[in-house]
Design a protein around this motif. Structure first.
Motif, PDB file in Angstrom:
ATOM      1  N   SER A 146       0.836  -1.195   0.000  1.00 22.67           N
ATOM      2  CA  SER A 146       0.000   0.000   0.000  1.00 22.67           C
ATOM      3  C   SER A 146       0.870   1.244   0.000  1.00 22.67           C
ATOM      4  N   THR A 147       0.296   2.293  -0.493  1.00 26.46           N
ATOM      5  CA  THR A 147       0.945   3.594  -0.447  1.00 26.46           C
ATOM      6  C   THR A 147      -0.135   4.657  -0.356  1.00 26.46           C
ATOM      7  N   THR A 148       0.198   5.780   0.240  1.00 30.67           N
ATOM      8  CA  THR A 148      -0.747   6.878   0.373  1.00 30.67           C
ATOM      9  C   THR A 148      -0.163   8.118  -0.285  1.00 30.67           C
ATOM     10  N   VAL A 149      -0.894   8.670  -1.208  1.00 35.56           N
ATOM     11  CA  VAL A 149      -0.466   9.904  -1.869  1.00 35.56           C
ATOM     12  C   VAL A 149      -1.333  11.043  -1.344  1.00 35.56           C
ATOM     13  N   SER A 150      -0.735  12.188  -1.174  1.00 35.50           N
ATOM     14  CA  SER A 150      -1.467  13.345  -0.658  1.00 35.50           C
ATOM     15  C   SER A 150      -1.310  14.525  -1.603  1.00 35.50           C
ATOM     16  N   GLY A 151      -2.108  15.550  -1.364  1.00 33.67           N
ATOM     17  CA  GLY A 151      -2.011  16.753  -2.184  1.00 33.67           C
ATOM     18  C   GLY A 151      -2.598  16.611  -3.568  1.00 33.67           C
ATOM     19  N   VAL A 152      -3.498  15.646  -3.761  1.00 37.64           N
ATOM     20  CA  VAL A 152      -4.144  15.477  -5.061  1.00 37.64           C
ATOM     21  C   VAL A 152      -5.258  16.513  -5.184  1.00 37.64           C
ATOM     22  N   ASP A 153      -5.169  17.367  -6.163  1.00 28.94           N
ATOM     23  CA  ASP A 153      -6.113  18.467  -6.317  1.00 28.94           C
ATOM     24  C   ASP A 153      -7.337  18.070  -7.134  1.00 28.94           C
ATOM     25  N   THR A 180      -6.879  16.202 -15.587  1.00 25.03           N
ATOM     26  CA  THR A 180      -5.442  16.404 -15.448  1.00 25.03           C
ATOM     27  C   THR A 180      -4.789  15.179 -14.813  1.00 25.03           C
ATOM     28  N   VAL A 181      -3.719  14.692 -15.432  1.00 17.16           N
ATOM     29  CA  VAL A 181      -2.946  13.607 -14.844  1.00 17.16           C
ATOM     30  C   VAL A 181      -1.957  14.211 -13.851  1.00 17.16           C
ATOM     31  N   GLN A 182      -2.122  13.861 -12.573  1.00 17.62           N
ATOM     32  CA  GLN A 182      -1.254  14.388 -11.523  1.00 17.62           C
ATOM     33  C   GLN A 182      -0.230  13.318 -11.141  1.00 17.62           C
ATOM     34  N   LYS A 183       1.020  13.609 -11.402  1.00 15.55           N
ATOM     35  CA  LYS A 183       2.098  12.659 -11.141  1.00 15.55           C
ATOM     36  C   LYS A 183       2.503  12.704  -9.668  1.00 15.55           C
ATOM     37  N   ALA A 242       3.612  15.951  -8.236  1.00 14.03           N
ATOM     38  CA  ALA A 242       4.555  16.921  -8.780  1.00 14.03           C
ATOM     39  C   ALA A 242       3.856  18.262  -8.936  1.00 14.03           C
ATOM     40  N   LYS A 243       4.649  19.350  -8.899  1.00 14.58           N
ATOM     41  CA  LYS A 243       4.069  20.684  -8.955  1.00 14.58           C
ATOM     42  C   LYS A 243       3.466  20.996 -10.310  1.00 14.58           C
ATOM     43  N   LYS A 244       3.992  20.344 -11.366  1.00 22.06           N
ATOM     44  CA  LYS A 244       3.504  20.634 -12.705  1.00 22.06           C
ATOM     45  C   LYS A 244       2.904  19.380 -13.314  1.00 22.06           C
ATOM     46  N   PRO A 245       1.632  19.109 -13.027  1.00 22.37           N
ATOM     47  CA  PRO A 245       1.006  17.909 -13.582  1.00 22.37           C
ATOM     48  C   PRO A 245       0.876  18.008 -15.093  1.00 22.37           C
ATOM     49  N   VAL A 246       0.833  16.871 -15.724  1.00 29.37           N
ATOM     50  CA  VAL A 246       0.665  16.813 -17.164  1.00 29.37           C
ATOM     51  C   VAL A 246      -0.815  16.902 -17.487  1.00 29.37           C
ATOM     52  N   VAL A 247      -1.196  17.855 -18.308  1.00 21.41           N
ATOM     53  CA  VAL A 247      -2.591  18.046 -18.656  1.00 21.41           C
ATOM     54  C   VAL A 247      -2.894  17.267 -19.922  1.00 21.41           C
ATOM     55  N   LYS A 248      -3.857  16.381 -19.838  1.00 21.88           N
ATOM     56  CA  LYS A 248      -4.309  15.621 -20.986  1.00 21.88           C
ATOM     57  C   LYS A 248      -5.594  16.257 -21.496  1.00 21.88           C
ATOM     58  N   LYS A 249      -5.532  16.828 -22.690  1.00 20.57           N
ATOM     59  CA  LYS A 249      -6.692  17.536 -23.201  1.00 20.57           C
ATOM     60  C   LYS A 249      -7.816  16.587 -23.599  1.00 20.57           C
ATOM     61  N   SER A 250      -7.452  15.400 -24.059  1.00 21.71           N
ATOM     62  CA  SER A 250      -8.485  14.473 -24.493  1.00 21.71           C
ATOM     63  C   SER A 250      -9.005  13.675 -23.323  1.00 21.71           C
ATOM     64  N   SER A 251     -10.313  13.471 -23.284  1.00 13.97           N
ATOM     65  CA  SER A 251     -10.921  12.692 -22.220  1.00 13.97           C
ATOM     66  C   SER A 251     -10.976  11.233 -22.630  1.00 13.97           C
ATOM     67  N   PRO A 252     -11.144  10.322 -21.657  1.00 12.51           N
ATOM     68  CA  PRO A 252     -11.236   8.899 -22.002  1.00 12.51           C
ATOM     69  C   PRO A 252     -12.373   8.649 -22.968  1.00 12.51           C
ATOM     70  N   ALA A 253     -12.119   7.768 -23.919  1.00 12.81           N
ATOM     71  CA  ALA A 253     -13.124   7.473 -24.927  1.00 12.81           C
ATOM     72  C   ALA A 253     -14.306   6.762 -24.292  1.00 12.81           C
ATOM     73  N   THR A 254     -15.472   7.042 -24.829  1.00  7.13           N
ATOM     74  CA  THR A 254     -16.649   6.329 -24.356  1.00  7.13           C
ATOM     75  C   THR A 254     -17.001   5.182 -25.283  1.00  7.13           C
ATOM     76  N   THR A 255     -16.545   5.254 -26.536  1.00  5.88           N
ATOM     77  CA  THR A 255     -16.720   4.147 -27.472  1.00  5.88           C
ATOM     78  C   THR A 255     -15.486   4.066 -28.330  1.00  5.88           C
ATOM     79  N   LYS A 256     -15.238   2.866 -28.871  1.00  3.86           N
ATOM     80  CA  LYS A 256     -14.127   2.747 -29.788  1.00  3.86           C
ATOM     81  C   LYS A 256     -14.358   1.562 -30.694  1.00  3.86           C
ATOM     82  N   LYS A 257     -13.738   1.609 -31.829  1.00  2.80           N
ATOM     83  CA  LYS A 257     -13.820   0.512 -32.761  1.00  2.80           C
ATOM     84  C   LYS A 257     -12.410   0.141 -33.177  1.00  2.80           C
ATOM     85  N   ALA A 258     -12.216  -1.121 -33.437  1.00  4.79           N
ATOM     86  CA  ALA A 258     -10.922  -1.604 -33.858  1.00  4.79           C
ATOM     87  C   ALA A 258     -11.041  -2.173 -35.259  1.00  4.79           C
TER      88      ALA A 258
END
Length: 303
Positions: free
Chosen positions: A213-220, A225-228, A244-260
């Motif tokens: 187990s691990t506990t992370v704190s300071g999650v905003d 936004t992906v917070q590292k 981390a102070k500078k989280p990586v911002v992912k502009k795209s949201s998780p897909a709700t549908t997909k086709k392969a």
């Protein structure tokens, strides 16, 4: 195989004991999970091309493009997301991340990314016999990250955990002035507290099926936004690490549908990777009608 894909949130059958996860007890969102089996199993593999930015596990595509989609039994309504499998085929071995679901796949049928498939078999074959096993304490490309889902607020908490290495058994969240509250996992791999956890910042305790187990704190509260963090799960850690102070911002949201795209190459399809490009490995078993794929079996529960 069918080219169709669908989000597990849309109605995948929830069965117990898949990929060794055995969700034996669901109580206030916390799962009692048996330690998974890591024995080697036999099966078959196909491949597909992801036609979206994310699989059903809501992860970003791995940088190495090595991932796998599992059938409903082994996908286990999202419980297998983020685990790693070692898969051996005629040309060698590859390690893949559980990233997606394959509704039409039976237990033991692994639908690999094209990149992963080509490392262990000839693309022109389309389907190959394999052996596979769950990896314990695998190396991960980065420390744990947390992504708050779009639409989350102080009244509805939803977070995705990535780079946890082993299968997760529980996630608990505490907002300012609150005690840790169990979250329940969805089949699209977000951990949710329907009544919310406050406005943040949050403390999140993450536990895997081995008791690490691990506990992370300071999650905003920063939806999308992906917070590292600097935390890692393996080794029985129990630390508190701020993102981390500078989280990586992912502009795209998780897909709700997909086709392969279909994974059935024509007879004229070229062999894009030679047998010498992958490490040598024992030959995989031949597929026979009287030798069906074998699922990874769950151990007896210890919780």
């Amino acid at each position: 195989m069918s080219a169709k894909r669908w989000l597990a949130a849309g109605g995948a059958a929830v069965l117990a004991g898949f990929l060794g996860v055995a969700l034996l007890l669901q109580n206030s969102g916390s799962a009692c999970a048996a330690p998974p089996s890591t024995s080697t199993k036999s099966g078959k593999a196909t491949f597909y091309d992801l036609a979206s930015t994310s699989g059903n596990c809501s992860f970003e595509v791995p940088a190495d493009d090595l991932y796998v989609a599992l059938g409903p039994e082994q996908y286990a309504a999202g419980a297998s997301c983020g685990a790693y499998l070692d898969v051996t085929g005629p040309k060698g071995k590859v390690r893949v991340k559980v990233f997606d679901s394959c509704p039409e796949c039976a237990a033991g049928h692994l639908d690999l990314s094209r990149t992963a498939f080509k490392k262990i078999g000839n693309e022109v074959d389309g389907i190959i016999a394999i052996k596979y096993r769950l990896v314990t304490n695998p190396s991960v490309p980065a420390p744990i990250s947390v992504r708050i889902k779009e639409g989350a607020s102080q009244y509805w908490f939803a977070a995705r955990i990535d780079n946890h290495a082993n299968l997760l058994s529980s996630v608990k969240v505490a907002g300012p002035g609150r005690s840790l509250t169990p979250a329940h996992r969805t089949d699209f791999n977000y951990w949710i507290i329907d009544s919310g956890a406050g406005s943040g910042p949050f403390k999140i305790k993450i536990t895997d099926v081995y008791g690490n187990s691990t506990t992370v704190s300071g999650v905003d509260m920063k939806p999308g936004t992906v917070q590292k963090t600097g935390a890692r799960m393996t080794g029985g850690s129990s630390t508190v690490v701020a993102p981390a102070k500078k989280p990586v911002v992912k502009k795209s949201s998780p897909a709700t549908t997909k086709k392969a795209t279909p994974a059935s190459p024509s007879a004229s399809a070229p062999v894009l990777e030679s047998a010498t490009s992958a490490p040598a490995a024992p030959a995989a078993p031949a597929l026979t009608e009287d030798q069906p794929p074998v699922d990874l079996a769950a151990a007896e529960p210890t919780c």
